[in-house]
Scaffold this motif. Structure first.
Motif, PDB file in Angstrom:
ATOM      1  N   UNK A   5       0.830  -1.208   0.000  1.00  0.00           N
ATOM      2  CA  UNK A   5       0.000   0.000   0.000  1.00  0.00           C
ATOM      3  C   UNK A   5       0.863   1.256   0.000  1.00  0.00           C
ATOM      4  N   UNK A   6       1.948   1.230   0.782  1.00  0.00           N
ATOM      5  CA  UNK A   6       2.852   2.374   0.823  1.00  0.00           C
ATOM      6  C   UNK A   6       3.523   2.577  -0.532  1.00  0.00           C
ATOM      7  N   UNK A   7       3.942   1.476  -1.159  1.00  0.00           N
ATOM      8  CA  UNK A   7       4.595   1.577  -2.467  1.00  0.00           C
ATOM      9  C   UNK A   7       3.661   2.164  -3.519  1.00  0.00           C
ATOM     10  N   UNK A   8       2.449   1.634  -3.585  1.00  0.00           N
ATOM     11  CA  UNK A   8       1.492   2.130  -4.569  1.00  0.00           C
ATOM     12  C   UNK A   8       1.111   3.584  -4.285  1.00  0.00           C
ATOM     13  N   UNK A   9       0.975   3.930  -3.006  1.00  0.00           N
ATOM     14  CA  UNK A   9       0.646   5.310  -2.654  1.00  0.00           C
ATOM     15  C   UNK A   9       1.767   6.259  -3.056  1.00  0.00           C
ATOM     16  N   UNK A  10       3.001   5.849  -2.783  1.00  0.00           N
ATOM     17  CA  UNK A  10       4.152   6.673  -3.155  1.00  0.00           C
ATOM     18  C   UNK A  10       4.250   6.811  -4.670  1.00  0.00           C
ATOM     19  N   UNK A  11       3.975   5.717  -5.377  1.00  0.00           N
ATOM     20  CA  UNK A  11       3.992   5.756  -6.843  1.00  0.00           C
ATOM     21  C   UNK A  11       2.947   6.739  -7.365  1.00  0.00           C
ATOM     22  N   UNK A  12       1.743   6.673  -6.799  1.00  0.00           N
ATOM     23  CA  UNK A  12       0.696   7.601  -7.211  1.00  0.00           C
ATOM     24  C   UNK A  12       1.071   9.042  -6.940  1.00  0.00           C
ATOM     25  N   UNK A  13       1.694   9.296  -5.793  1.00  0.00           N
ATOM     26  CA  UNK A  13       2.111  10.657  -5.452  1.00  0.00           C
ATOM     27  C   UNK A  13       3.128  11.189  -6.458  1.00  0.00           C
ATOM     28  N   UNK A  14       4.076  10.341  -6.841  1.00  0.00           N
ATOM     29  CA  UNK A  14       5.101  10.764  -7.806  1.00  0.00           C
ATOM     30  C   UNK A  14       4.473  11.066  -9.163  1.00  0.00           C
ATOM     31  N   UNK A  15       3.548  10.214  -9.604  1.00  0.00           N
ATOM     32  CA  UNK A  15       2.893  10.459 -10.890  1.00  0.00           C
ATOM     33  C   UNK A  15       2.035  11.730 -10.847  1.00  0.00           C
ATOM     34  N   UNK A  16       1.368  11.978  -9.720  1.00  0.00           N
ATOM     35  CA  UNK A  16       0.565  13.193  -9.588  1.00  0.00           C
ATOM     36  C   UNK A  16       1.458  14.429  -9.648  1.00  0.00           C
ATOM     37  N   UNK A  79       2.481   3.446 -19.034  1.00  0.00           N
ATOM     38  CA  UNK A  79       3.232   4.547 -18.436  1.00  0.00           C
ATOM     39  C   UNK A  79       4.586   4.751 -19.108  1.00  0.00           C
ATOM     40  N   UNK A  80       5.018   3.792 -19.916  1.00  0.00           N
ATOM     41  CA  UNK A  80       6.278   3.958 -20.643  1.00  0.00           C
ATOM     42  C   UNK A  80       6.108   4.874 -21.852  1.00  0.00           C
ATOM     43  N   UNK A  81       4.868   5.070 -22.269  1.00  0.00           N
ATOM     44  CA  UNK A  81       4.588   5.945 -23.405  1.00  0.00           C
ATOM     45  C   UNK A  81       4.365   7.375 -22.923  1.00  0.00           C
ATOM     46  N   UNK A  82       4.928   8.296 -23.632  1.00  0.00           N
ATOM     47  CA  UNK A  82       4.855   9.709 -23.236  1.00  0.00           C
ATOM     48  C   UNK A  82       3.412  10.208 -23.141  1.00  0.00           C
ATOM     49  N   UNK A  83       2.556   9.776 -24.065  1.00  0.00           N
ATOM     50  CA  UNK A  83       1.196  10.314 -24.117  1.00  0.00           C
ATOM     51  C   UNK A  83       0.264   9.690 -23.080  1.00  0.00           C
ATOM     52  N   UNK A  84       0.644   8.558 -22.497  1.00  0.00           N
ATOM     53  CA  UNK A  84      -0.256   7.902 -21.540  1.00  0.00           C
ATOM     54  C   UNK A  84       0.370   7.732 -20.158  1.00  0.00           C
ATOM     55  N   UNK A  85       1.522   8.336 -19.931  1.00  0.00           N
ATOM     56  CA  UNK A  85       2.177   8.178 -18.635  1.00  0.00           C
ATOM     57  C   UNK A  85       1.322   8.714 -17.492  1.00  0.00           C
ATOM     58  N   UNK A  86       0.511   9.746 -17.753  1.00  0.00           N
ATOM     59  CA  UNK A  86      -0.297  10.349 -16.693  1.00  0.00           C
ATOM     60  C   UNK A  86      -1.353   9.390 -16.143  1.00  0.00           C
ATOM     61  N   UNK A  87      -1.631   8.287 -16.832  1.00  0.00           N
ATOM     62  CA  UNK A  87      -2.591   7.315 -16.310  1.00  0.00           C
ATOM     63  C   UNK A  87      -2.111   6.713 -14.993  1.00  0.00           C
ATOM     64  N   UNK A  88      -0.797   6.738 -14.776  1.00  0.00           N
ATOM     65  CA  UNK A  88      -0.277   6.249 -13.507  1.00  0.00           C
ATOM     66  C   UNK A  88      -0.767   7.050 -12.321  1.00  0.00           C
TER      67      UNK A  88
END
Length: 268
Positions: A5-16, A79-88
């Motif tokens: 949960x911490x990993x996914x939350x941190x990942x979401x924060x970085x993408x945001x 998320x590896x694609x420039x146009x869809x990375x924000x989906x993360x």
């Protein structure tokens, strides 16, 4: 599960933060964290399977746990694609939320599924793929609705420049729905064959039947409306988001009617 949960939350924060700040290093960090989350998630599921000495899919929380992992594996290339990375930024917080809901019961088991029938693994793989595609379609729909709302308000330059284009989101949505519909349909067929061959009582798999039927109905409605009436974009996205919400609420309520109760002689 807490570490996940911490990993996914941190990942979401970085993408945001990437969506707002558009820093390339944040994009790289988000991709790396999502890959680490997937690897850690896989390890957790493998360890749970070794502990149970069976495929960890004997309860609804375990199935949801596997669905999140499969959805993560689907989102990694997006998320590896420039146009869809924000989906993360949309998916990772949702994954953390789902894991928070199921973590108390993800390790509980209703018993070992009989391994003598091929129908069970076929049913399981098909349903997990279909439900994972439902998550992908819902995330793409949410991103579509938010992006379209920003465009209508004229505030796209404030935060929406790095959101995926509407045409790409619509493609992701429809590919997910089409693939999910086929997978769920096959999964329901395989599940019927498995239940008949194993003598499984319908009451024991009532939640599985109900959730699968709800998901299939949402996919079927979205696809029918698109090809029969020409609904695209916003309308399909609304169907998907509303359908996902109704499915989640209905499954949670139905799950409460059929709470976890260990069978005699089975591992807790």
């Amino acid at each position: 599960m807490m570490a996940l949960m911490v990993l996914y939350s941190l990942t979401g924060l970085v993408f945001i933060l990437y969506v707002f700040l558009r820093a390339p290093r944040l994009a790289l960090a988000g991709r790396g964290l999502l890959a680490i989350s997937a690897l850690a998630h896989l390890c957790v599921i493998v360890l749970l399977g070794l502990k149970m000495r069976a495929l960890p899919l004997t309860s609804l929380p375990q199935a949801l746990n596997m669905m999140v992992l499969c959805a993560t594996l689907i989102f990694i290339p997006l998320t590896l694609r420039r146009k869809t990375i924000a989906l993360g930024a949309f998916y990772s917080p949702a994954a953390a939320f789902i894991l928070a809901l199921i973590s108390p019961q993800a390790g509980l088991s209703r018993g070992v599924i009989p391994p003598s029938h091929l129908w069970y693994p076929l049913h399981t793989m098909a349903v997990i793929l279909g439900e994972s595609m439902f998550i992908v379609a819902t995330v793409a729909s949410a991103a579509y609705l938010i992006h379209e709302h920003l465009i209508r308000k004229g505030s796209i330059h404030a935060m929406g420049e790095d959101l995926p284009p509407l045409t790409i989101l619509d493609k992701v949505l429809m590919h997910s729905m089409s693939t999910g519909f086929v997978a769920i349909t096959l999964g329901m067929l395989f599940g019927g064959f498995w239940a008949a061959a194993s003598g499984i009582a319908l009451a024991d798999i009532a939640v599985k039947i109900f959730s699968g039927a709800m998901t299939w109905a949402v996919f079927a409605l979205g696809i029918h409306q698109r090809y029969a009436l020409g609904w695209m974009g916003r309308r399909t996205a609304l169907i998907t988001v509303c359908g996902f919400g109704i499915t989640v609420v209905a499954v949670v309520l139905f799950w409460g009617m059929y709470p976890y109760t260990p069978r005699p002689g089975m591992a807790p």
